[in-house]
Design an enzyme around this catalytic site. Structure first.
Site, PDB file in Angstrom:
ATOM      1  N   ASN A 176     -10.006  -0.084  -0.234  1.00 42.77           N
ATOM      2  CA  ASN A 176      -8.550   0.030  -0.218  1.00 42.77           C
ATOM      3  C   ASN A 176      -8.002  -0.586  -1.510  1.00 42.77           C
ATOM      4  O   ASN A 176      -8.066  -1.800  -1.689  1.00 42.77           O
ATOM      5  CB  ASN A 176      -8.021  -0.702   1.029  1.00 42.77           C
ATOM      6  CG  ASN A 176      -6.506  -0.632   1.147  1.00 42.77           C
ATOM      7  OD1 ASN A 176      -5.808  -0.258   0.206  1.00 42.77           O
ATOM      8  ND2 ASN A 176      -6.000  -0.999   2.310  1.00 42.77           N
ATOM      9  N   HIS A 223      -3.325   7.488   1.602  1.00 44.25           N
ATOM     10  CA  HIS A 223      -3.700   6.134   1.192  1.00 44.25           C
ATOM     11  C   HIS A 223      -5.057   5.837   1.830  1.00 44.25           C
ATOM     12  O   HIS A 223      -5.281   6.131   3.006  1.00 44.25           O
ATOM     13  CB  HIS A 223      -2.651   5.142   1.670  1.00 44.25           C
ATOM     14  CG  HIS A 223      -3.090   3.723   1.590  1.00 44.25           C
ATOM     15  ND1 HIS A 223      -3.622   3.180   0.439  1.00 44.25           N
ATOM     16  CD2 HIS A 223      -3.117   2.732   2.522  1.00 44.25           C
ATOM     17  CE1 HIS A 223      -3.941   1.925   0.667  1.00 44.25           C
ATOM     18  NE2 HIS A 223      -3.651   1.626   1.922  1.00 44.25           N
ATOM     19  N   CYS A 248       0.814  -1.227   0.000  1.00 43.39           N
ATOM     20  CA  CYS A 248       0.000   0.000   0.000  1.00 43.39           C
ATOM     21  C   CYS A 248       0.845   1.273   0.000  1.00 43.39           C
ATOM     22  O   CYS A 248       0.349   2.340  -0.351  1.00 43.39           O
ATOM     23  CB  CYS A 248      -0.955  -0.005   1.192  1.00 43.39           C
ATOM     24  SG  CYS A 248      -2.115  -1.373   1.121  1.00 43.39           S
TER      25      CYS A 248
HETATM   26  N1  COA Z   1     -18.531  -8.196   9.078  1.00 41.86           N
HETATM   27  C1  COA Z   1     -19.045  -8.447  10.306  1.00 41.86           C
HETATM   28  N2  COA Z   1     -18.274  -8.795  11.342  1.00 41.86           N
HETATM   29  C2  COA Z   1     -16.958  -8.883  11.134  1.00 41.86           C
HETATM   30  C3  COA Z   1     -16.364  -8.617   9.899  1.00 41.86           C
HETATM   31  C4  COA Z   1     -17.224  -8.273   8.837  1.00 41.86           C
HETATM   32  N3  COA Z   1     -16.752  -7.994   7.611  1.00 41.86           N
HETATM   33  N4  COA Z   1     -15.039  -8.791  10.003  1.00 41.86           N
HETATM   34  C5  COA Z   1     -14.785  -9.131  11.272  1.00 41.86           C
HETATM   35  N5  COA Z   1     -15.942  -9.199  11.962  1.00 41.86           N
HETATM   36  C6  COA Z   1     -16.149  -9.517  13.358  1.00 41.86           C
HETATM   37  C7  COA Z   1     -15.045 -10.383  13.919  1.00 41.86           C
HETATM   38  O1  COA Z   1     -15.249 -11.740  13.620  1.00 41.86           O
HETATM   39  C8  COA Z   1     -15.168 -10.094  15.395  1.00 41.86           C
HETATM   40  O2  COA Z   1     -16.231 -10.840  15.906  1.00 41.86           O
HETATM   41  P1  COA Z   1     -16.150 -11.530  17.365  1.00 41.86           P
HETATM   42  O3  COA Z   1     -16.004 -10.359  18.311  1.00 41.86           O
HETATM   43  O4  COA Z   1     -17.432 -12.250  17.454  1.00 41.86           O
HETATM   44  O5  COA Z   1     -14.935 -12.387  17.314  1.00 41.86           O
HETATM   45  C9  COA Z   1     -15.588  -8.636  15.435  1.00 41.86           C
HETATM   46  O6  COA Z   1     -16.108  -8.343  14.132  1.00 41.86           O
HETATM   47  C10 COA Z   1     -14.457  -7.720  15.753  1.00 41.86           C
HETATM   48  O7  COA Z   1     -13.348  -8.053  14.926  1.00 41.86           O
HETATM   49  P2  COA Z   1     -12.043  -7.209  14.913  1.00 41.86           P
HETATM   50  O8  COA Z   1     -11.133  -7.736  13.849  1.00 41.86           O
HETATM   51  O9  COA Z   1     -11.497  -7.096  16.288  1.00 41.86           O
HETATM   52  O10 COA Z   1     -12.664  -5.801  14.466  1.00 41.86           O
HETATM   53  P3  COA Z   1     -12.000  -4.391  14.439  1.00 41.86           P
HETATM   54  O11 COA Z   1     -12.806  -3.455  15.220  1.00 41.86           O
HETATM   55  O12 COA Z   1     -10.533  -4.434  14.707  1.00 41.86           O
HETATM   56  O13 COA Z   1     -12.200  -3.994  12.905  1.00 41.86           O
HETATM   57  C11 COA Z   1     -10.902  -3.872  10.889  1.00 41.86           C
HETATM   58  C12 COA Z   1     -11.591  -4.787  11.904  1.00 41.86           C
HETATM   59  C13 COA Z   1     -10.197  -4.754   9.875  1.00 41.86           C
HETATM   60  C14 COA Z   1     -11.952  -3.027  10.210  1.00 41.86           C
HETATM   61  C15 COA Z   1      -9.906  -2.964  11.637  1.00 41.86           C
HETATM   62  O14 COA Z   1      -9.101  -3.722  12.492  1.00 41.86           O
HETATM   63  C16 COA Z   1      -9.025  -2.196  10.690  1.00 41.86           C
HETATM   64  O15 COA Z   1      -9.495  -1.371   9.953  1.00 41.86           O
HETATM   65  N6  COA Z   1      -7.710  -2.441  10.735  1.00 41.86           N
HETATM   66  C17 COA Z   1      -6.788  -1.798   9.817  1.00 41.86           C
HETATM   67  C18 COA Z   1      -6.838  -2.547   8.536  1.00 41.86           C
HETATM   68  C19 COA Z   1      -6.173  -1.832   7.403  1.00 41.86           C
HETATM   69  O16 COA Z   1      -6.387  -0.672   7.206  1.00 41.86           O
HETATM   70  N7  COA Z   1      -5.372  -2.588   6.669  1.00 41.86           N
HETATM   71  C20 COA Z   1      -4.754  -2.120   5.499  1.00 41.86           C
HETATM   72  C21 COA Z   1      -3.546  -1.339   5.817  1.00 41.86           C
HETATM   73  S1  COA Z   1      -2.796  -0.909   4.319  1.00 41.86           S
END
Ligand code: COA
Length: 325
Positions: free
Chosen positions: A282, A252, A115
Protein backbone atom coordinates in the site's frame (compact mmCIF):
# COMPACT_ATOMS: atom_id res chain seq x y z
CA UNK A 1 -22.95 21.26 -25.91
CA UNK A 2 -19.23 21.99 -25.96
CA UNK A 3 -17.58 21.63 -22.55
CA UNK A 4 -14.05 21.69 -21.17
CA UNK A 5 -12.81 18.32 -19.92
CA UNK A 6 -9.59 17.42 -18.12
CA UNK A 7 -7.99 14.95 -20.52
CA UNK A 8 -5.34 12.64 -19.05
CA UNK A 9 -2.42 13.08 -21.44
CA UNK A 10 0.02 10.68 -19.81
CA UNK A 11 1.14 8.83 -16.71
CA UNK A 12 4.54 8.25 -15.12
CA UNK A 13 5.80 6.49 -12.01
CA UNK A 14 8.84 5.91 -9.89
CA UNK A 15 9.68 3.33 -7.23
CA UNK A 16 12.73 3.37 -4.96
CA UNK A 17 15.32 0.74 -5.95
CA UNK A 18 15.38 -1.07 -2.61
CA UNK A 19 12.91 -3.96 -2.50
CA UNK A 20 11.87 -5.48 0.80
CA UNK A 21 10.23 -8.90 0.48
CA UNK A 22 8.06 -10.67 3.03
CA UNK A 23 11.13 -12.79 3.83
CA UNK A 24 13.01 -9.57 4.68
CA UNK A 25 10.06 -8.55 6.89
CA UNK A 26 10.42 -11.80 8.84
CA UNK A 27 13.86 -10.59 9.97
CA UNK A 28 12.27 -7.49 11.54
CA UNK A 29 8.95 -8.63 13.04
CA UNK A 30 7.32 -11.93 13.99
CA UNK A 31 5.46 -12.63 10.76
CA UNK A 32 5.43 -15.01 7.80
CA UNK A 33 5.13 -14.83 4.03
CA UNK A 34 2.08 -17.06 4.31
CA UNK A 35 0.27 -14.74 6.79
CA UNK A 36 0.99 -11.59 4.78
CA UNK A 37 0.05 -13.10 1.40
CA UNK A 38 -3.08 -14.78 2.70
CA UNK A 39 -4.43 -11.70 4.53
CA UNK A 40 -3.31 -8.98 2.12
CA UNK A 41 -1.88 -10.32 -1.17
CA UNK A 42 1.34 -8.33 -0.58
CA UNK A 43 4.66 -10.04 -1.42
CA UNK A 44 7.10 -7.11 -1.54
CA UNK A 45 7.34 -3.35 -1.12
CA UNK A 46 9.89 -0.69 -2.15
CA UNK A 47 11.58 1.34 0.58
CA UNK A 48 13.20 4.74 0.00
CA UNK A 49 16.84 5.26 0.95
CA UNK A 50 17.63 7.63 3.84
CA UNK A 51 18.41 10.49 1.47
CA UNK A 52 15.50 9.80 -0.90
CA UNK A 53 12.61 12.15 -0.19
CA UNK A 54 8.95 12.13 -1.22
CA UNK A 55 9.68 15.00 -3.62
CA UNK A 56 12.50 13.00 -5.28
CA UNK A 57 10.05 10.19 -6.06
CA UNK A 58 7.42 12.68 -7.23
CA UNK A 59 9.88 14.56 -9.44
CA UNK A 60 11.00 11.36 -11.20
CA UNK A 61 7.38 10.29 -11.80
CA UNK A 62 6.43 13.78 -13.07
CA UNK A 63 9.38 13.91 -15.46
CA UNK A 64 8.39 10.59 -16.99
CA UNK A 65 4.77 11.72 -17.38
CA UNK A 66 5.84 15.00 -19.01
CA UNK A 67 8.14 13.25 -21.50
CA UNK A 68 5.39 10.78 -22.41
CA UNK A 69 2.90 13.64 -22.91
CA UNK A 70 5.43 15.57 -25.00
CA UNK A 71 4.64 18.66 -22.91
CA UNK A 72 7.25 21.22 -21.90
CA UNK A 73 7.20 21.76 -18.11
CA UNK A 74 6.90 25.52 -18.65
CA UNK A 75 3.46 24.91 -20.13
CA UNK A 76 2.23 23.45 -16.81
CA UNK A 77 0.39 25.96 -14.63
CA UNK A 78 -0.86 23.74 -11.80
CA UNK A 79 1.06 21.21 -9.68
CA UNK A 80 -0.83 19.27 -7.02
CA UNK A 81 0.91 16.69 -4.87
CA UNK A 82 -1.19 14.26 -2.85
CA UNK A 83 0.91 13.11 0.09
CA UNK A 84 0.68 12.32 3.78
CA UNK A 85 4.47 12.16 4.02
CA UNK A 86 5.67 15.58 2.81
CA UNK A 87 9.41 16.35 2.81
CA UNK A 88 8.82 19.01 5.43
CA UNK A 89 5.88 20.44 7.38
CA UNK A 90 6.11 23.32 4.92
CA UNK A 91 6.55 24.42 2.17
CA UNK A 92 4.38 22.00 0.26
CA UNK A 93 6.15 19.13 -1.50
CA UNK A 94 4.32 20.26 -4.65
CA UNK A 95 6.34 23.48 -4.58
CA UNK A 96 9.59 21.50 -4.41
CA UNK A 97 8.42 19.41 -7.37
CA UNK A 98 7.37 22.57 -9.24
CA UNK A 99 10.81 24.09 -8.70
CA UNK A 100 12.67 20.95 -9.80
CA UNK A 101 10.65 20.90 -13.01
CA UNK A 102 11.56 24.55 -13.69
CA UNK A 103 7.95 25.77 -13.47
CA UNK A 104 7.64 29.33 -12.16
CA UNK A 105 4.07 30.23 -13.03
CA UNK A 106 0.65 29.15 -11.79
CA UNK A 107 0.15 27.41 -8.46
CA UNK A 108 1.48 24.41 -6.56
CA UNK A 109 0.10 22.91 -3.37
CA UNK A 110 -0.29 19.64 -1.48
CA UNK A 111 -3.47 17.73 -0.78
CA UNK A 112 -3.80 15.66 2.39
CA UNK A 113 -6.43 12.96 2.16
CA UNK A 114 -4.06 10.05 2.89
CA UNK A 115 -4.82 7.03 0.68
CA UNK A 116 -7.64 8.91 -1.07
CA UNK A 117 -5.25 11.79 -1.80
CA UNK A 118 -4.84 11.06 -5.50
CA UNK A 119 -8.61 10.88 -6.04
CA UNK A 120 -9.02 14.16 -4.12
CA UNK A 121 -6.17 15.82 -6.06
CA UNK A 122 -7.58 14.71 -9.43
CA UNK A 123 -10.97 16.09 -8.41
CA UNK A 124 -9.49 19.45 -7.43
CA UNK A 125 -7.39 19.71 -10.61
CA UNK A 126 -10.40 18.74 -12.73
CA UNK A 127 -12.50 21.52 -11.22
CA UNK A 128 -9.79 24.15 -11.78
CA UNK A 129 -9.33 23.05 -15.39
CA UNK A 130 -13.06 22.92 -16.12
CA UNK A 131 -13.44 26.38 -14.60
CA UNK A 132 -10.82 27.70 -17.02
CA UNK A 133 -8.51 28.88 -14.25
CA UNK A 134 -5.59 26.65 -15.30
CA UNK A 135 -4.78 24.87 -18.57
CA UNK A 136 -2.39 22.04 -17.77
CA UNK A 137 -1.83 20.26 -14.48
CA UNK A 138 0.49 17.67 -13.06
CA UNK A 139 -1.22 15.62 -10.37
CA UNK A 140 1.27 13.63 -8.31
CA UNK A 141 0.75 10.99 -5.65
CA UNK A 142 4.01 10.51 -3.74
CA UNK A 143 4.76 8.85 -0.43
CA UNK A 144 7.54 7.68 1.84
CA UNK A 145 5.28 5.82 4.26
CA UNK A 146 8.27 3.83 5.55
CA UNK A 147 9.15 6.97 7.56
CA UNK A 148 5.92 6.93 9.59
CA UNK A 149 5.68 3.20 10.23
CA UNK A 150 6.20 1.65 13.64
CA UNK A 151 8.66 -1.08 12.64
CA UNK A 152 7.78 -2.97 15.85
CA UNK A 153 4.08 -3.22 14.92
CA UNK A 154 3.64 -6.25 12.70
CA UNK A 155 -0.03 -5.35 12.19
CA UNK A 156 0.88 -2.28 10.13
CA UNK A 157 4.54 -2.26 9.01
CA UNK A 158 4.05 -5.20 6.63
CA UNK A 159 1.31 -3.39 4.71
CA UNK A 160 2.90 -0.22 3.36
CA UNK A 161 5.60 0.89 0.92
CA UNK A 162 7.09 3.94 -0.81
CA UNK A 163 6.63 5.22 -4.36
CA UNK A 164 5.17 7.87 -6.62
CA UNK A 165 3.07 8.28 -9.73
CA UNK A 166 1.90 11.28 -11.72
CA UNK A 167 -0.50 12.19 -14.49
CA UNK A 168 -0.54 15.19 -16.82
CA UNK A 169 -3.98 16.70 -17.33
CA UNK A 170 -4.89 19.14 -20.10
CA UNK A 171 -8.06 21.22 -20.47
CA UNK A 172 -9.56 20.34 -23.85
CA UNK A 173 -12.88 21.20 -25.50
CA UNK A 174 -15.11 18.12 -25.76
CA UNK A 175 -18.74 17.49 -26.75
CA UNK A 176 -20.33 17.19 -23.32
CA UNK A 177 -21.28 13.52 -23.63
CA UNK A 178 -20.04 10.40 -21.86
CA UNK A 179 -18.22 9.50 -25.09
CA UNK A 180 -15.83 12.41 -24.37
CA UNK A 181 -12.21 11.87 -23.44
CA UNK A 182 -11.16 13.10 -20.01
CA UNK A 183 -12.59 13.06 -16.52
CA UNK A 184 -16.32 12.36 -16.75
CA UNK A 185 -17.22 12.52 -13.07
CA UNK A 186 -15.70 12.65 -9.61
CA UNK A 187 -17.08 11.74 -6.18
CA UNK A 188 -15.25 12.59 -2.93
CA UNK A 189 -16.49 11.91 0.60
CA UNK A 190 -15.20 12.08 4.17
CA UNK A 191 -16.49 11.28 7.65
CA UNK A 192 -14.37 12.37 10.62
CA UNK A 193 -16.24 10.14 13.05
CA UNK A 194 -13.84 7.40 11.96
CA UNK A 195 -10.59 9.32 12.46
CA UNK A 196 -9.45 7.08 15.34
CA UNK A 197 -9.49 3.93 13.21
CA UNK A 198 -6.56 4.97 11.00
CA UNK A 199 -4.31 7.86 12.00
CA UNK A 200 -0.79 9.00 12.84
CA UNK A 201 -0.14 9.59 16.55
CA UNK A 202 1.90 12.75 16.08
CA UNK A 203 2.11 16.01 14.21
CA UNK A 204 3.58 19.51 14.40
CA UNK A 205 0.49 21.02 16.00
CA UNK A 206 0.05 18.38 18.70
CA UNK A 207 3.15 16.41 19.67
CA UNK A 208 5.69 18.41 17.63
CA UNK A 209 6.82 15.04 16.25
CA UNK A 210 6.06 13.16 13.04
CA UNK A 211 4.40 10.22 14.83
CA UNK A 212 3.62 6.69 13.71
CA UNK A 213 0.75 5.14 11.80
CA UNK A 214 -1.88 3.44 13.97
CA UNK A 215 -4.70 1.35 12.62
CA UNK A 216 -7.59 -0.81 13.69
CA UNK A 217 -7.24 -3.06 10.65
CA UNK A 218 -10.36 -5.10 11.25
CA UNK A 219 -12.60 -2.02 11.52
CA UNK A 220 -11.00 -0.36 8.47
CA UNK A 221 -11.63 -3.54 6.53
CA UNK A 222 -15.25 -3.62 7.67
CA UNK A 223 -15.94 -0.15 6.27
CA UNK A 224 -13.83 -0.37 3.12
CA UNK A 225 -15.87 -2.60 0.81
CA UNK A 226 -19.14 -0.81 1.58
CA UNK A 227 -17.76 2.73 1.24
CA UNK A 228 -15.75 2.01 -1.91
CA UNK A 229 -18.66 0.21 -3.60
CA UNK A 230 -20.90 3.15 -2.66
CA UNK A 231 -18.84 5.80 -4.46
CA UNK A 232 -18.29 3.53 -7.47
CA UNK A 233 -22.06 3.10 -7.75
CA UNK A 234 -22.54 6.88 -7.44
CA UNK A 235 -20.04 7.52 -10.25
CA UNK A 236 -21.82 4.96 -12.44
CA UNK A 237 -25.27 6.43 -11.74
CA UNK A 238 -24.00 9.97 -12.50
CA UNK A 239 -22.73 8.86 -15.91
CA UNK A 240 -25.26 6.14 -16.75
CA UNK A 241 -22.72 3.34 -17.18
CA UNK A 242 -23.25 -0.23 -15.98
CA UNK A 243 -20.39 -1.88 -14.03
CA UNK A 244 -19.54 -4.16 -16.99
CA UNK A 245 -19.14 -1.17 -19.35
CA UNK A 246 -16.03 -0.05 -17.46
CA UNK A 247 -12.89 -1.23 -19.30
CA UNK A 248 -10.50 -1.00 -16.38
CA UNK A 249 -10.84 -0.61 -12.62
CA UNK A 250 -7.77 1.04 -11.11
CA UNK A 251 -8.27 0.84 -7.35
CA UNK A 252 -6.19 2.11 -4.48
CA UNK A 253 -3.97 -0.87 -3.65
CA UNK A 254 -4.56 -1.53 0.05
CA UNK A 255 -5.50 -5.15 0.33
CA UNK A 256 -6.36 -7.88 -2.18
CA UNK A 257 -9.24 -9.05 -0.01
CA UNK A 258 -10.82 -5.56 -0.11
CA UNK A 259 -10.51 -5.58 -3.92
CA UNK A 260 -12.06 -9.06 -4.06
CA UNK A 261 -14.95 -7.84 -1.89
CA UNK A 262 -15.66 -4.92 -4.24
CA UNK A 263 -15.41 -7.23 -7.28
CA UNK A 264 -17.98 -9.55 -5.72
CA UNK A 265 -20.35 -6.78 -4.60
CA UNK A 266 -20.41 -5.04 -7.99
CA UNK A 267 -20.17 -8.18 -10.09
CA UNK A 268 -17.08 -6.97 -11.96
CA UNK A 269 -14.95 -9.39 -13.97
CA UNK A 270 -11.74 -9.88 -11.93
CA UNK A 271 -9.46 -9.46 -14.98
CA UNK A 272 -10.69 -5.87 -15.35
CA UNK A 273 -9.09 -4.95 -12.01
CA UNK A 274 -5.51 -3.70 -12.02
CA UNK A 275 -3.63 -5.31 -9.13
CA UNK A 276 -0.10 -4.18 -8.26
CA UNK A 277 -0.12 -4.39 -4.47
CA UNK A 278 1.66 -7.75 -4.56
CA UNK A 279 4.79 -5.91 -5.77
CA UNK A 280 4.66 -2.65 -3.82
CA UNK A 281 2.16 -2.93 -0.98
CA UNK A 282 0.00 0.00 0.00
CA UNK A 283 1.74 3.18 -1.19
CA UNK A 284 -1.15 5.41 -0.06
CA UNK A 285 -1.65 8.38 -2.42
CA UNK A 286 0.85 6.91 -4.90
CA UNK A 287 -0.95 3.63 -5.42
CA UNK A 288 -3.50 4.66 -8.08
CA UNK A 289 -1.02 6.42 -10.39
CA UNK A 290 1.43 3.52 -9.89
CA UNK A 291 -1.34 1.11 -10.93
CA UNK A 292 -2.30 3.36 -13.86
CA UNK A 293 1.32 3.34 -14.95
CA UNK A 294 1.44 -0.44 -14.74
CA UNK A 295 -1.72 -0.71 -16.87
CA UNK A 296 -0.29 1.76 -19.40
CA UNK A 297 2.98 -0.16 -19.71
CA UNK A 298 1.05 -3.43 -20.05
CA UNK A 299 -0.92 -1.85 -22.97
CA UNK A 300 -4.16 -2.21 -21.05
CA UNK A 301 -4.92 1.51 -21.36
CA UNK A 302 -5.87 2.53 -24.90
CA UNK A 303 -7.22 5.88 -26.04
CA UNK A 304 -10.95 5.68 -25.34
CA UNK A 305 -10.68 3.18 -22.44
CA UNK A 306 -13.18 3.85 -19.67
CA UNK A 307 -11.26 3.85 -16.40
CA UNK A 308 -12.65 3.88 -12.88
CA UNK A 309 -10.32 4.85 -10.04
CA UNK A 310 -11.31 4.55 -6.39
CA UNK A 311 -9.78 4.84 -2.94
CA UNK A 312 -10.43 4.94 0.78
CA UNK A 313 -8.09 6.21 3.48
CA UNK A 314 -7.64 7.71 6.92
CA UNK A 315 -10.26 10.19 8.04
CA UNK A 316 -12.12 8.32 6.68
CA UNK A 317 -11.86 9.83 3.24
CA UNK A 318 -12.98 7.99 0.11
CA UNK A 319 -13.88 8.70 -3.47
CA UNK A 320 -13.96 7.69 -7.12
CA UNK A 321 -13.03 9.20 -10.48
CA UNK A 322 -14.41 7.99 -13.80
CA UNK A 323 -12.40 9.01 -16.85
CA UNK A 324 -12.07 8.12 -20.50
CA UNK A 325 -8.39 7.71 -21.40
N1 COA B 1 2.05 -11.46 10.87
C1 COA B 1 1.54 -12.47 11.62
N2 COA B 1 0.50 -12.29 12.45
C2 COA B 1 -0.03 -11.06 12.51
C3 COA B 1 0.44 -9.99 11.76
C4 COA B 1 1.54 -10.23 10.92
N3 COA B 1 2.06 -9.26 10.14
N4 COA B 1 -0.29 -8.90 12.05
C5 COA B 1 -1.22 -9.27 12.94
N5 COA B 1 -1.06 -10.58 13.24
C6 COA B 1 -1.83 -11.40 14.14
C7 COA B 1 -2.49 -10.59 15.23
O1 COA B 1 -1.60 -10.34 16.29
C8 COA B 1 -3.62 -11.51 15.63
O2 COA B 1 -3.11 -12.51 16.46
P1 COA B 1 -3.93 -13.06 17.74
O3 COA B 1 -5.18 -13.65 17.13
O4 COA B 1 -3.00 -14.03 18.34
O5 COA B 1 -4.21 -11.84 18.56
C9 COA B 1 -4.02 -12.17 14.33
O6 COA B 1 -2.90 -12.00 13.44
C10 COA B 1 -5.24 -11.58 13.73
O7 COA B 1 -5.11 -10.16 13.72
P2 COA B 1 -6.16 -9.23 13.05
O8 COA B 1 -5.67 -7.82 13.10
O9 COA B 1 -7.51 -9.50 13.61
O10 COA B 1 -6.07 -9.80 11.56
P3 COA B 1 -7.00 -9.52 10.33
O11 COA B 1 -7.51 -10.78 9.80
O12 COA B 1 -7.97 -8.42 10.59
O13 COA B 1 -5.93 -8.98 9.27
C11 COA B 1 -5.22 -6.88 8.34
C12 COA B 1 -5.21 -7.80 9.57
C13 COA B 1 -4.50 -5.60 8.71
C14 COA B 1 -4.49 -7.58 7.21
C15 COA B 1 -6.68 -6.62 7.93
O14 COA B 1 -7.43 -6.23 9.05
C16 COA B 1 -6.79 -5.55 6.88
O15 COA B 1 -6.33 -5.73 5.78
N6 COA B 1 -7.44 -4.42 7.20
C17 COA B 1 -7.54 -3.31 6.28
C18 COA B 1 -6.27 -2.55 6.36
C19 COA B 1 -6.10 -1.55 5.26
O16 COA B 1 -6.31 -1.86 4.12
N7 COA B 1 -5.69 -0.36 5.65
C20 COA B 1 -5.36 0.67 4.74
C21 COA B 1 -6.58 1.36 4.27
S1 COA B 1 -6.07 2.66 3.26
Amino acid sequence: MAVIRSVIRSVGAHLPKRVMTNADMMKIVDTSDEWIVERTGIRARHIADEDEKTSDLGIAASKQALVRAGIDPIDIDLVICATATPDRTFPATAVTIQRALGITKGAAFDVQAVCSGFVYALTIADNFLKAGQFKRAIVVGAETFSRILDWNDRGTCVLFGDGAGAVVLEAQPQHGTTEDRGILTTVIRSDGRFEDLLYVDGGPGSTKTVGHLRMNGREVFRHAVQKISGVIEEALVMTGFAPDEIDLYVPHQANKRILDGVVKKLGVEPDKIVVTLDRHGNTSAASIPLALNHAFEAHKLQEGSLVLMEAMGGGFTWGAVLARW
